[in-house]
Design a protein around this motif. Structure first.
Motif, PDB file in Angstrom:
ATOM      1  N   HIS A 326      40.639  46.800  33.303  1.00 28.05           N
ATOM      2  CA  HIS A 326      40.385  46.792  34.617  1.00 28.05           C
ATOM      3  C   HIS A 326      39.161  46.985  35.081  1.00 28.05           C
ATOM      4  O   HIS A 326      38.474  47.614  34.383  1.00 28.05           O
ATOM      5  CB  HIS A 326      40.916  47.392  35.503  1.00 28.05           C
ATOM      6  CG  HIS A 326      42.676  47.456  34.853  1.00 28.05           C
ATOM      7  ND1 HIS A 326      43.790  46.700  35.507  1.00 28.05           N
ATOM      8  CD2 HIS A 326      44.180  48.709  34.235  1.00 28.05           C
ATOM      9  CE1 HIS A 326      44.928  47.344  34.854  1.00 28.05           C
ATOM     10  NE2 HIS A 326      44.713  48.219  34.138  1.00 28.05           N
ATOM     11  N   GLU A 340      40.325  43.842  39.490  1.00 27.46           N
ATOM     12  CA  GLU A 340      39.873  42.286  38.204  1.00 27.46           C
ATOM     13  C   GLU A 340      41.711  42.972  38.106  1.00 27.46           C
ATOM     14  O   GLU A 340      40.800  43.885  36.631  1.00 27.46           O
ATOM     15  CB  GLU A 340      39.459  41.571  38.151  1.00 27.46           C
ATOM     16  CG  GLU A 340      39.357  40.227  36.534  1.00 27.46           C
ATOM     17  CD  GLU A 340      37.637  40.383  36.475  1.00 27.46           C
ATOM     18  OE1 GLU A 340      38.399  39.452  36.078  1.00 27.46           O
ATOM     19  OE2 GLU A 340      36.739  41.005  36.845  1.00 27.46           O
ATOM     20  N   ARG A 343      44.864  39.365  32.778  1.00 24.36           N
ATOM     21  CA  ARG A 343      45.566  37.975  33.383  1.00 24.36           C
ATOM     22  C   ARG A 343      46.412  37.623  32.062  1.00 24.36           C
ATOM     23  O   ARG A 343      46.791  36.950  31.370  1.00 24.36           O
ATOM     24  CB  ARG A 343      44.574  36.659  33.186  1.00 24.36           C
ATOM     25  CG  ARG A 343      43.200  37.167  34.214  1.00 24.36           C
ATOM     26  CD  ARG A 343      43.094  35.537  34.507  1.00 24.36           C
ATOM     27  NE  ARG A 343      41.341  35.967  33.213  1.00 24.36           N
ATOM     28  CZ  ARG A 343      40.514  36.446  33.389  1.00 24.36           C
ATOM     29  NH1 ARG A 343      40.854  37.682  34.192  1.00 24.36           N
ATOM     30  NH2 ARG A 343      39.361  36.401  32.773  1.00 24.36           N
ATOM     31  N   PRO A 346      50.793  34.595  34.755  1.00 26.77           N
ATOM     32  CA  PRO A 346      50.302  34.055  36.313  1.00 26.77           C
ATOM     33  C   PRO A 346      50.340  35.401  37.091  1.00 26.77           C
ATOM     34  O   PRO A 346      51.185  35.956  37.004  1.00 26.77           O
ATOM     35  CB  PRO A 346      50.886  32.935  36.529  1.00 26.77           C
ATOM     36  CG  PRO A 346      51.335  32.863  34.772  1.00 26.77           C
ATOM     37  CD  PRO A 346      51.230  33.786  34.203  1.00 26.77           C
ATOM     38  N   GLU A 347      49.788  35.064  38.659  1.00 23.68           N
ATOM     39  CA  GLU A 347      49.717  36.608  39.034  1.00 23.68           C
ATOM     40  C   GLU A 347      50.584  36.649  39.910  1.00 23.68           C
ATOM     41  O   GLU A 347      51.396  37.781  40.115  1.00 23.68           O
ATOM     42  CB  GLU A 347      48.343  35.766  40.233  1.00 23.68           C
ATOM     43  CG  GLU A 347      47.027  36.891  40.201  1.00 23.68           C
ATOM     44  CD  GLU A 347      46.090  35.781  40.956  1.00 23.68           C
ATOM     45  OE1 GLU A 347      44.966  36.541  41.011  1.00 23.68           O
ATOM     46  OE2 GLU A 347      46.272  35.299  41.837  1.00 23.68           O
ATOM     47  N   TYR A 366      45.621  34.639  44.042  1.00 26.84           N
ATOM     48  CA  TYR A 366      46.059  33.540  44.718  1.00 26.84           C
ATOM     49  C   TYR A 366      46.071  33.715  46.650  1.00 26.84           C
ATOM     50  O   TYR A 366      46.143  33.006  47.491  1.00 26.84           O
ATOM     51  CB  TYR A 366      46.608  32.668  44.370  1.00 26.84           C
ATOM     52  CG  TYR A 366      48.243  33.075  44.467  1.00 26.84           C
ATOM     53  CD1 TYR A 366      49.201  32.119  45.866  1.00 26.84           C
ATOM     54  CD2 TYR A 366      49.398  33.618  43.629  1.00 26.84           C
ATOM     55  CE1 TYR A 366      50.410  33.140  46.255  1.00 26.84           C
ATOM     56  CE2 TYR A 366      50.932  34.435  44.046  1.00 26.84           C
ATOM     57  CZ  TYR A 366      51.050  33.756  45.141  1.00 26.84           C
ATOM     58  OH  TYR A 366      52.752  34.363  45.011  1.00 26.84           O
ATOM     59  N   ARG A 372      39.718  32.110  40.474  1.00 23.99           N
ATOM     60  CA  ARG A 372      40.882  32.226  39.501  1.00 23.99           C
ATOM     61  C   ARG A 372      41.665  33.580  39.211  1.00 23.99           C
ATOM     62  O   ARG A 372      41.977  34.251  39.967  1.00 23.99           O
ATOM     63  CB  ARG A 372      39.942  32.145  37.736  1.00 23.99           C
ATOM     64  CG  ARG A 372      38.840  33.107  38.131  1.00 23.99           C
ATOM     65  CD  ARG A 372      37.353  33.351  37.234  1.00 23.99           C
ATOM     66  NE  ARG A 372      37.085  34.216  36.808  1.00 23.99           N
ATOM     67  CZ  ARG A 372      36.578  35.817  36.589  1.00 23.99           C
ATOM     68  NH1 ARG A 372      37.699  35.755  35.245  1.00 23.99           N
ATOM     69  NH2 ARG A 372      35.701  35.982  36.723  1.00 23.99           N
ATOM     70  N   GLU A 373      42.587  34.158  38.354  1.00 23.72           N
ATOM     71  CA  GLU A 373      42.923  34.720  37.785  1.00 23.72           C
ATOM     72  C   GLU A 373      42.715  35.940  37.068  1.00 23.72           C
ATOM     73  O   GLU A 373      41.781  35.563  36.665  1.00 23.72           O
ATOM     74  CB  GLU A 373      44.908  34.409  37.628  1.00 23.72           C
ATOM     75  CG  GLU A 373      45.063  33.400  39.129  1.00 23.72           C
ATOM     76  CD  GLU A 373      46.618  33.226  38.301  1.00 23.72           C
ATOM     77  OE1 GLU A 373      47.140  33.467  37.329  1.00 23.72           O
ATOM     78  OE2 GLU A 373      47.286  32.993  39.455  1.00 23.72           O
ATOM     79  N   ALA A 374      43.079  37.312  37.609  1.00 25.10           N
ATOM     80  CA  ALA A 374      44.395  37.845  37.912  1.00 25.10           C
ATOM     81  C   ALA A 374      43.455  38.614  38.635  1.00 25.10           C
ATOM     82  O   ALA A 374      43.190  39.511  38.382  1.00 25.10           O
ATOM     83  CB  ALA A 374      45.441  38.521  37.181  1.00 25.10           C
ATOM     84  N   TYR A 375      43.540  38.495  40.047  1.00 28.25           N
ATOM     85  CA  TYR A 375      42.955  39.749  40.959  1.00 28.25           C
ATOM     86  C   TYR A 375      44.316  40.272  42.423  1.00 28.25           C
ATOM     87  O   TYR A 375      44.738  39.581  42.392  1.00 28.25           O
ATOM     88  CB  TYR A 375      41.534  39.091  41.615  1.00 28.25           C
ATOM     89  CG  TYR A 375      41.061  38.613  41.228  1.00 28.25           C
ATOM     90  CD1 TYR A 375      39.724  39.927  40.773  1.00 28.25           C
ATOM     91  CD2 TYR A 375      40.313  37.567  40.874  1.00 28.25           C
ATOM     92  CE1 TYR A 375      38.750  39.154  39.840  1.00 28.25           C
ATOM     93  CE2 TYR A 375      39.742  37.046  40.219  1.00 28.25           C
ATOM     94  CZ  TYR A 375      38.803  38.386  39.997  1.00 28.25           C
ATOM     95  OH  TYR A 375      37.748  38.094  38.754  1.00 28.25           O
TER      96      TYR A 375
END
Length: 404
Positions: A326, A340, A343, A346-347, A366, A372-375
């Motif tokens: 993380h 962050e 990944r 998908p988020e 999103y 971009r992912e993942a946040y």
């Protein structure tokens, strides 16, 4: 005949999977820990009820004598307050316009600056409400990029702003650029070099600046940048309100501070006054209470500001341990930190899993148009013990996934 509805915005036809799961959990009585809590009245902040409620009961509120830009007494108190925040530089109360909220302020400014089909530039990542607020005024939104450079933090892609102005110049359609200072959810202030470049671009292309500074008084990491209040290089509208300034979203009052070259400013204020007079949305009791409320701001910001800083440190301690997958992104100011995550899926699937397995409600990146992912967002206004519990549930969920 079937009624015909407006096509101003893409009206949502149904809720998404995450919203449906949340509704199902609540209907079943299952607990939910909101890691993205944004309501300051729900996070255990000690408030003096008398200090907040008593100013609303002034006998003058029984008389209605509206003023288009807001009651003079309220605007004078706000001008004095703003002058103190501006290092003593005098703020003219005639350049202040009161409204019910910053959301309403956006609507008024879109009416002032844009014809149907015109466009405004909005930051990405950024708050998704802009598309609705602009769409309801028949105004388009066009994005400009913010880029994350670790450990420096977020920067505005000025070249992207320039390209957006150039692409839209042929029809003269871009009427304003919206700057969030500091941005939500990135927590980034507008730096000095970015500011100058954006002012020059806006002036060159005949656009205004709308500077949303509702989180301005809450620096977290490092010093806050300069406010756009009083900017004279280009027509500028700086927004703020009680919702964040004093953590009172239920006391509906926001304001616009206009500034810029004199001739443009005078015409803008004259036109804005007509818009404000058409609505007269700010109530008399809340305007009369404003001087008393402004006196409470320094203490509130000191108390909440300390919580924001401590919570960010706690997130780093809990999530950035040796070997951690993380990362807590740099947060210069505001009420939100961005996390962050690895990944793995998908988020949307990760957000669904966090809620289903941990009872943890999150906002995936999103939602804010992250590239971009993942946040995921983490609310820094949470009570420290709730934030720690949320962070540990978040960490535990990913540990199980990684253990496979």
């Amino acid at each position: 005949m079937t009624p015909r509805f407006s096509r101003r915005i893409a009206w949502p036809a149904h809720s998404n999977d995450l919203a449906r799961l949340l509704a199902a959990r609540r209907a079943s009585g299952l607990p939910v820990l909101n890691f993205a809590e944004s309501n300051p009245t729900q996070v255990g902040l000690a408030r003096d009820a008398a200090a907040i409620l008593a100013p609303l009961s002034r006998t003058e509120a029984l008389s209605y004598a509206p003023e288009s830009r807001g009651l003079r007494s309220a605007r004078e108190a706000l001008a004095h307050f703003a002058s103190g925040r501006a290092g003593g530089r005098c703020v003219d109360p005639e350049q202040l316009v009161l409204c019910a909220s910053t959301s309403e302020a956006y609507g008024w400014l879109f009416k002032l600056l844009c014809d149907p089909g015109d466009a405004v530039l909005v930051p990405k990542p950024g708050y998704p409400l802009f598309e609705y607020l602009a769409g309801l005024e028949c105004v388009e939104t066009r994005p400009y990029r913010l880029e994350y450079l670790h450990p420096r933090g977020w920067v505005i892609d000025v070249d992207a702003v320039k390209t957006a102005f150039e692409d839209g110049h042929e029809g003269g359609r871009i009427r304003a650029i919206i700057l969030i200072n500091p941005n939500n959810p990135t927590g980034s202030y507008v730096g000095a070099h970015e500011r100058q470049a954006l002012i020059e671009l806006a002036a060159r292309y005949g656009a205004a600046i709308i500077a949303d500074e509702v989180f301005y008084g809450f620096p977290v990491e490092g010093a806050k940048a300069a406010s756009f209040g009083g900017e004279e290089g280009v027509l500028t509208f700086t927004l703020d309100g009680l919702s964040k300034l004093l953590g009172l979203p239920q006391m509906k009052l926001g304001w616009i501070r206009a500034s810029g070259p004199r001739a443009e400013l005078e015409e803008a204020l004259s036109r804005l006054e007509i818009i404000a007079d058409s609505y007269l949305s700010a109530s008399t009791p809340i305007q009369l209470a404003l001087p008393s409320y402004l006196a409470l701001v320094p203490e509130f910001q000191a108390v909440l500001g300390d919580r924001l800083k401590r919570n960010l440190l706690a997130l780093r301690d809990l999530l950035e341990y040796p070997g951690s997958p993380h990362r807590v992104l740099r947060c210069e100011g505001g009420w939100t930190a961005l996390l962050e995550a690895p990944r793995l899926f998908p988020e949307e699937a990760l957000a669904h899993g966090l809620l289903a397995d941990e009872g943890l409600l999150t906002q995936p990146g999103y939602f804010f148009d992250m590239e971009r992912e993942a946040y995921f967002t983490a609310s820094l206004i949470l009570e420290p013990e709730r934030l720690a519990e949320a962070a540990l549930r978040y960490r535990s969920y990913f540990e199980r996934l990684l253990a496979g």
